[in-house]
Design a protein around this motif. Structure first.
Motif, PDB file in Angstrom:
ATOM      1  N   LEU A 255      34.905 -27.299 -41.026  1.00 40.15           N
ATOM      2  CA  LEU A 255      33.978 -28.089 -40.219  1.00 40.15           C
ATOM      3  C   LEU A 255      32.682 -27.322 -39.980  1.00 40.15           C
ATOM      4  N   GLU A 256      32.802 -26.040 -39.713  1.00 42.34           N
ATOM      5  CA  GLU A 256      31.632 -25.201 -39.466  1.00 42.34           C
ATOM      6  C   GLU A 256      30.884 -24.850 -40.749  1.00 42.34           C
ATOM      7  N   SER A 257      31.533 -25.006 -41.902  1.00 45.28           N
ATOM      8  CA  SER A 257      30.910 -24.596 -43.162  1.00 45.28           C
ATOM      9  C   SER A 257      30.000 -25.657 -43.757  1.00 45.28           C
ATOM     10  N   GLY A 258      30.030 -26.849 -43.234  1.00 45.44           N
ATOM     11  CA  GLY A 258      29.196 -27.909 -43.786  1.00 45.44           C
ATOM     12  C   GLY A 258      29.919 -28.756 -44.819  1.00 45.44           C
ATOM     13  N   LEU A 259      31.189 -28.538 -45.021  1.00 46.45           N
ATOM     14  CA  LEU A 259      31.959 -29.325 -45.980  1.00 46.45           C
ATOM     15  C   LEU A 259      32.662 -30.501 -45.311  1.00 46.45           C
ATOM     16  N   SER A 260      32.368 -30.739 -44.076  1.00 45.69           N
ATOM     17  CA  SER A 260      33.055 -31.804 -43.341  1.00 45.69           C
ATOM     18  C   SER A 260      32.417 -33.139 -43.664  1.00 45.69           C
ATOM     19  N   PRO A 261      33.047 -34.241 -43.477  1.00 46.41           N
ATOM     20  CA  PRO A 261      34.406 -34.353 -42.969  1.00 46.41           C
ATOM     21  C   PRO A 261      35.423 -34.027 -44.067  1.00 46.41           C
ATOM     22  N   CYS A 262      36.439 -33.321 -43.667  1.00 37.50           N
ATOM     23  CA  CYS A 262      37.500 -32.970 -44.602  1.00 37.50           C
ATOM     24  C   CYS A 262      38.799 -32.791 -43.830  1.00 37.50           C
ATOM     25  N   VAL A 263      39.886 -32.783 -44.571  1.00 38.36           N
ATOM     26  CA  VAL A 263      41.201 -32.596 -43.982  1.00 38.36           C
ATOM     27  C   VAL A 263      41.986 -31.663 -44.895  1.00 38.36           C
ATOM     28  N   ALA A 264      42.804 -30.813 -44.269  1.00 34.33           N
ATOM     29  CA  ALA A 264      43.624 -29.866 -45.020  1.00 34.33           C
ATOM     30  C   ALA A 264      45.089 -30.196 -44.795  1.00 34.33           C
ATOM     31  N   VAL A 265      45.860 -30.152 -45.874  1.00 33.44           N
ATOM     32  CA  VAL A 265      47.291 -30.379 -45.802  1.00 33.44           C
ATOM     33  C   VAL A 265      47.973 -29.169 -46.439  1.00 33.44           C
ATOM     34  N   ILE A 266      48.830 -28.530 -45.662  1.00 27.98           N
ATOM     35  CA  ILE A 266      49.546 -27.350 -46.151  1.00 27.98           C
ATOM     36  C   ILE A 266      51.022 -27.715 -46.237  1.00 27.98           C
ATOM     37  N   SER A 267      51.587 -27.521 -47.433  1.00 27.35           N
ATOM     38  CA  SER A 267      53.011 -27.797 -47.607  1.00 27.35           C
ATOM     39  C   SER A 267      53.551 -26.984 -48.776  1.00 27.35           C
ATOM     40  N   ALA A 268      54.676 -26.334 -48.542  1.00 27.75           N
ATOM     41  CA  ALA A 268      55.420 -25.602 -49.571  1.00 27.75           C
ATOM     42  C   ALA A 268      54.533 -24.691 -50.420  1.00 27.75           C
ATOM     43  N   GLY A 269      53.700 -23.905 -49.776  1.00 26.75           N
ATOM     44  CA  GLY A 269      52.864 -22.954 -50.503  1.00 26.75           C
ATOM     45  C   GLY A 269      51.643 -23.561 -51.155  1.00 26.75           C
ATOM     46  N   GLN A 270      51.425 -24.822 -50.984  1.00 25.21           N
ATOM     47  CA  GLN A 270      50.269 -25.511 -51.546  1.00 25.21           C
ATOM     48  C   GLN A 270      49.304 -25.898 -50.436  1.00 25.21           C
ATOM     49  N   VAL A 271      48.021 -25.830 -50.739  1.00 24.69           N
ATOM     50  CA  VAL A 271      46.994 -26.286 -49.814  1.00 24.69           C
ATOM     51  C   VAL A 271      46.186 -27.353 -50.525  1.00 24.69           C
ATOM     52  N   THR A 272      46.101 -28.514 -49.911  1.00 27.76           N
ATOM     53  CA  THR A 272      45.292 -29.600 -50.456  1.00 27.76           C
ATOM     54  C   THR A 272      44.179 -29.884 -49.464  1.00 27.76           C
ATOM     55  N   ILE A 273      42.958 -29.889 -49.963  1.00 27.92           N
ATOM     56  CA  ILE A 273      41.794 -30.164 -49.121  1.00 27.92           C
ATOM     57  C   ILE A 273      41.130 -31.421 -49.651  1.00 27.92           C
ATOM     58  N   VAL A 274      40.971 -32.395 -48.777  1.00 23.84           N
ATOM     59  CA  VAL A 274      40.332 -33.654 -49.137  1.00 23.84           C
ATOM     60  C   VAL A 274      38.991 -33.702 -48.412  1.00 23.84           C
ATOM     61  N   THR A 275      37.935 -33.943 -49.165  1.00 21.60           N
ATOM     62  CA  THR A 275      36.605 -34.014 -48.572  1.00 21.60           C
ATOM     63  C   THR A 275      35.904 -35.287 -49.038  1.00 21.60           C
ATOM     64  N   GLU A 276      34.961 -35.750 -48.243  1.00 22.21           N
ATOM     65  CA  GLU A 276      34.208 -36.951 -48.610  1.00 22.21           C
ATOM     66  C   GLU A 276      33.027 -36.621 -49.520  1.00 22.21           C
TER      67      GLU A 276
END
Length: 168
Positions: A114-135
């Protein structure tokens, strides 16, 4: 035998009072135990304030957070049940710790993004994986490097474990 009968006759009222006191104490202790057992199973409903989501990403975030809070509440209920065996309670506590840890990592990563300027975005962490969804439709090399660095710092994920989804 006559002495016992005389004693009972003379102290009849005192014996009845003592019997009444013993009965009241036993009844009070039994009632306190019953109340304690009933109070342990009472759960209060939690109502989360609702605000209309700003977009699809915010809607997903709200749904994810609501599901996470429900899972945490269910696990906490299992941990608090003293009637369950110790192994079940320990497994529920371990799952609860893992869920809280994942939630903290997601929130930390989303806050940094959010502070980096890549927002809006959402992060999902599961089983060693990170998924980042951004607009954002396209990410520059600098933004991609920033995403990978933040995922490693906040979630401990290597670049191979990070997926980025943009809107096309």
């Amino acid at each position: 035998m006559r002495e016992t009968g005389d004693f009972m006759t003379r102290h009849r009222n005192l014996l009845l009072i003592l019997l009444l006191l013993v009965t009241m104490v036993v009844s009070s202790l039994a009632n306190q135990e019953r109340i304690a057992q009933e109070a342990a199973t009472v759960s209060l409903p939690v109502v989360e304030p609702y605000s209309e989501p700003a977009g699809k990403i915010e809607l997903f975030r709200q749904q994810r957070d609501a599901a996470s809070l429900q899972d945490m509440a269910a696990l906490q209920t299992l941990v608090d049940q003293e009637q369950l065996d110790q192994q079940t309670r320990a497994e529920a506590a371990a799952q609860l710790r893992a869920l809280v840890d994942t939630r903290e990592k997601q929130l930390a990563l989303e806050g940094a993004l959010l502070e980096s300027g890549l927002s809006p975005c959402v992060a999902v962490i599961s089983a060693g994986q990170v998924t980042i969804v951004t607009e954002k439709t396209v990410l520059t090399d600098d933004e991609t490097a920033l995403l990978m660095t933040m995922a490693q710092l906040h979630a401990g994920a290597l670049p191979a474990q990070v997926s980025v989804i943009t809107t096309d």
